[in-house]
Structure formats: structure tokens, C-alpha cells
Design an enzyme around this catalytic site. Structure first.
Site, mmCIF file in Angstrom:
data_model
loop_
_atom_site.group_PDB
_atom_site.id
_atom_site.type_symbol
_atom_site.label_atom_id
_atom_site.label_comp_id
_atom_site.label_asym_id
_atom_site.label_seq_id
_atom_site.Cartn_x
_atom_site.Cartn_y
_atom_site.Cartn_z
ATOM 1 N N CYS A 149 0.830 -1.217 0.000
ATOM 2 C CA CYS A 149 0.000 0.000 0.000
ATOM 3 C C CYS A 149 0.859 1.260 0.000
ATOM 4 O O CYS A 149 0.555 2.231 -0.710
ATOM 5 C CB CYS A 149 -0.960 -0.014 1.182
ATOM 6 S SG CYS A 149 -0.194 -0.324 2.792
ATOM 7 N N ASN A 150 1.938 1.262 0.768
ATOM 8 C CA ASN A 150 2.848 2.409 0.754
ATOM 9 C C ASN A 150 3.539 2.535 -0.605
ATOM 10 O O ASN A 150 3.715 3.639 -1.135
ATOM 11 C CB ASN A 150 3.910 2.267 1.841
ATOM 12 C CG ASN A 150 3.330 2.247 3.233
ATOM 13 O OD1 ASN A 150 2.301 2.857 3.488
ATOM 14 N ND2 ASN A 150 3.980 1.540 4.146
#
EC number: 1.2.1.38
Length: 342
Positions: A149-150
Site C-alpha cells: 500500500c505504501n
């Protein structure tokens, strides 16, 4: 034609998010849910917010009849996925949400995850799942690896800038704030309310965060030479959301133009007018990404701010977007939900 779907690891946050989104999908039907430690339980017992849905009970993975499944989402923990997927039918389409197949190089995987990959042949087969940049490969793939996600947030802000050649590749800094659901659902002392609320802290700092492996892999591939970024994530007391502040050297107007041009026709990518900055509250619960650009007081420098929902566009929503392509469906099917506000 309705596609039969299995969700492995449905008792975690990303599994529950898959259920929430697929519940309104026009062409997907959930036929199997696994949660080995909660086998036999109803999803409504694990997640009361899903009580209104007619869902199969949780079962063990080895109890699922995969001959009736068109595609499986694997939302299992890192290192578990590679073992489970290795044992699944070879003709089954799979979207994996773990980190197990994101890195193409077995040596890079061992560097970042501390042990050899148990299924290197599948690691090489997997297609990286950043949808807007790998559509053609995803359409023909059997196994797609969901991004971190990052890593997704940072790439949406930076990839078009590398492609357009408008920034200094040796001076990229990502300062990122992440919601607590990105750490998963298992009990951890540092995630207790009293430990986390009313404060924020950096974690995996100093170039140790595993998503750096994805940045290295993808940015270097685009540039045709090694590219390394500085990246510091911070855990913040919000349930959902990621905000990445990306500091780059380049003309701010050229940076904004490169992003706006690249995402002009993308359904889920919105570049704000120059000078406007996004907020996590405006994408919560959705598959949308908002990106803003402003100049810096130092000439020739720009700030790019990108936000997305880590559970949706950063994980489960992205997974469904990829599954839509793999199954020959409308890429945005089931994902046009408006963000939840306030």
C-alpha cells in the site's frame, strides 16, 4: 456471466474489505471463504458489519472445492501465501495480496524478507499488480501480485515523473503517513488504543522498510539505471488512509503537467489543480487516488502529495481491479463507490 470467487484469509482486514466490495459487484459471486482459525464460523460473527450479506461460512483452505472457483483472492500473511498458492490448482487464476510475489528477483526477496523464497518459479511468473501501469500483462496473467500500500502511493506520485524525465532521480524523498489498519488485525501492543492514539511515530526508518524493495525494482526499471529513494513511513492514529509527501527536484509546473497528462484518462486517478493538496478524508473507503502539486520556496523544487485508502486502492480494491482485467470484465466494475464522508 457471473464469476465464482474464493477469498483465502477472509478473517483479516483485507479479506473483509474484499467481501464488502464484491458484495455489490455485478459479475462476481463469493462461493468460498477461508479462515483456518475461525473455520465453521459465520462471517457475521467475525465482522458484524457484514451481517446483512448472504455469505458462505468460513472453512479451512483444504476443504474448498476449487473446481467451482474461477478466481481466488489470497489475503493470507506474508510467507504463508507462497506455500498455499504453490499447492493450488495450476489453472486457477489468483490475485495475491501479500508481499510474497511482488519482487521478481529471488535475491532481492531474500534481502528484504530475510529468507529464501519457497516458490521461486511462481515468483518469476507473477505480474506486478500496479494496475494502471501493467494492464496488458495483468489481462493475460494467471498470478498477479498486489503491491504494497505504501509502495503504491509513492509510485502513483513518482512513476510519471521518471517516465517524463522531469525530476532529479538522485534526490527523491518520500515522507509518508499511514493508518493503523495497514499493520493488520493481529493483536500488537504498540497498536493498542492507549499506545497509539494522540501520537504518531516513525517506523522501519533509515532505509529498512520492505516496500523500498518495490521502489528500487520499479523505479530502476523505468529509469534504466539504479534509482534509490529516501523513505520514512509514520504510523498515525487513523483507521484508514495513506498520505505521501514526495519532495523532488524539478520544475513544479512541469511536474504537475506530467502527472495530469499521464492520469488524464484514468478512472481512479485524480490530479488536483496546481496548488491544491489532497486529504485522506476525501478518499476514505474508495478506490480513488488524489494527487496534488505545489512549488517550494527553494527554486526548482516541488512537493507532490498523494493520498489513497490503504485497504481499498492500496490493497483489496486494487486486487478487484486486477481481477476484473484477468476475467475480461469492466476494469472498474464494483469499484465506483463514492468515498465515505465525513
Amino acid at each position: 456471466m457471473v464469476q465464482n470467487i474464493a477469498i483465502l484469509g477472509a478473517s483479516g482486514y483485507t479479506g473483509a474489505e474484499l467481501v464488502r466490495l464484491i458484495a455489490t459487484h455485478p459479475s462476481m459471486r463469493i462461493v468460498a471463504l477461508s479462515g483456518d482459525r475461525k473455520a465453521g464460523m459465520a462471517m457475521s460473527e467475525v465482522f458484524p458489519f457484514l451481517r446483512h450479506l448472504d455469505l458462505p461460512r468460513l472453512q479451512k483452505i483444504d476443504e474448498i472445492n476449487f473446481s467451482n472457483v474461477d478466481l481466488a483472492f489470497c489475503a493470507l500473511p506474508h510467507a504463508t501465501s507462497q506455500e498455499v498458492i504453490s499447492a493450488l490448482p495450476r489453472d486457477l487464476k489468483i490475485v495475491d495480496l501479500s508481499a510474497d510475489f511482488r519482487l521478481r528477483d529471488p535475491a532481492a526477496y531474500e534481502t528484504w524478507y530475510g529468507k529464501p523464497h519457497s516458490a521461486p518459479e511462481l515468483q518469476k511468473e507473477a505480474v506486478y499488480g500496479l494496475t494502471e501501469f501493467y494492464r496488458d500483462e495483468i489481462r493475460g496473467a494467471r498470478l498477479v501480485a498486489g503491491t504494497g500500500c505504501n509502495a503504491a502511493t509513492g509510485q502513483y506520485a513518482i512513476r510519471p515523473l521518471i517516465e517524463a524525465g522531469v525530476i532529479d532521480l538522485d534526490d527523491i524523498l518520500i515522507d509518508l503517513k499511514a493508518g493503523v489498519s495497514g499493520a493488520g488485525r493481529s493483536l500488537k501492543e504498540n497498536l493498542l488504543h492507549a499506545e497509539l492514539s494522540e501520537g504518531t511515530h516513525a517506523y522501519s526508518a533509515g532505509g529498512t522498510h520492505r516496500h523500498l524493495g518495490e521502489f528500487d525494482q520499479e523505479f530502476s526499471k523505468i529509469a534504466g539505471r539504479p534509482v534509490q529513494v529516501r523513505f520514512t513511513p509514520h504510523l498515525t492514529p487513523m483507521n484508514r488512509g495513506i498520505l505521501a509527501s514526495v519532495h523532488v527536484k524539478g520544475d513544479p509546473q512541469a511536474v504537475h503537467r506530467a502527472l495530469a497528462d499521464r492520469y488524464l484518462t484514468e478512472t481512479f486517478l485524480e490530479v488536483l489543480p496546481f496548488g491544491a493538496l489532497p486529504s485522506t478524508r476525501d478518499i476514505r473507503g474508495s478506490n480513488y487516488v488524489h494527487i496534488g502539486v505545489i512549488g517550494d520556496r527553494i527554486p526548482g523544487c516541488a512537493l507532490v502529495v498523494a493520498v489513497l485508502d490503504n485497504l481499498c486502492k492500496g490493497s483489496s480494491g486494487q486486487a478487484i481491479q486486477n481481477a476484473n482485467l484477468m476475467l475480461g470484465l469492466d476494469e472498474a466494475a464494483g469499484l465506483r463507490l463514492a468515498p465515505v464522508f465525513p
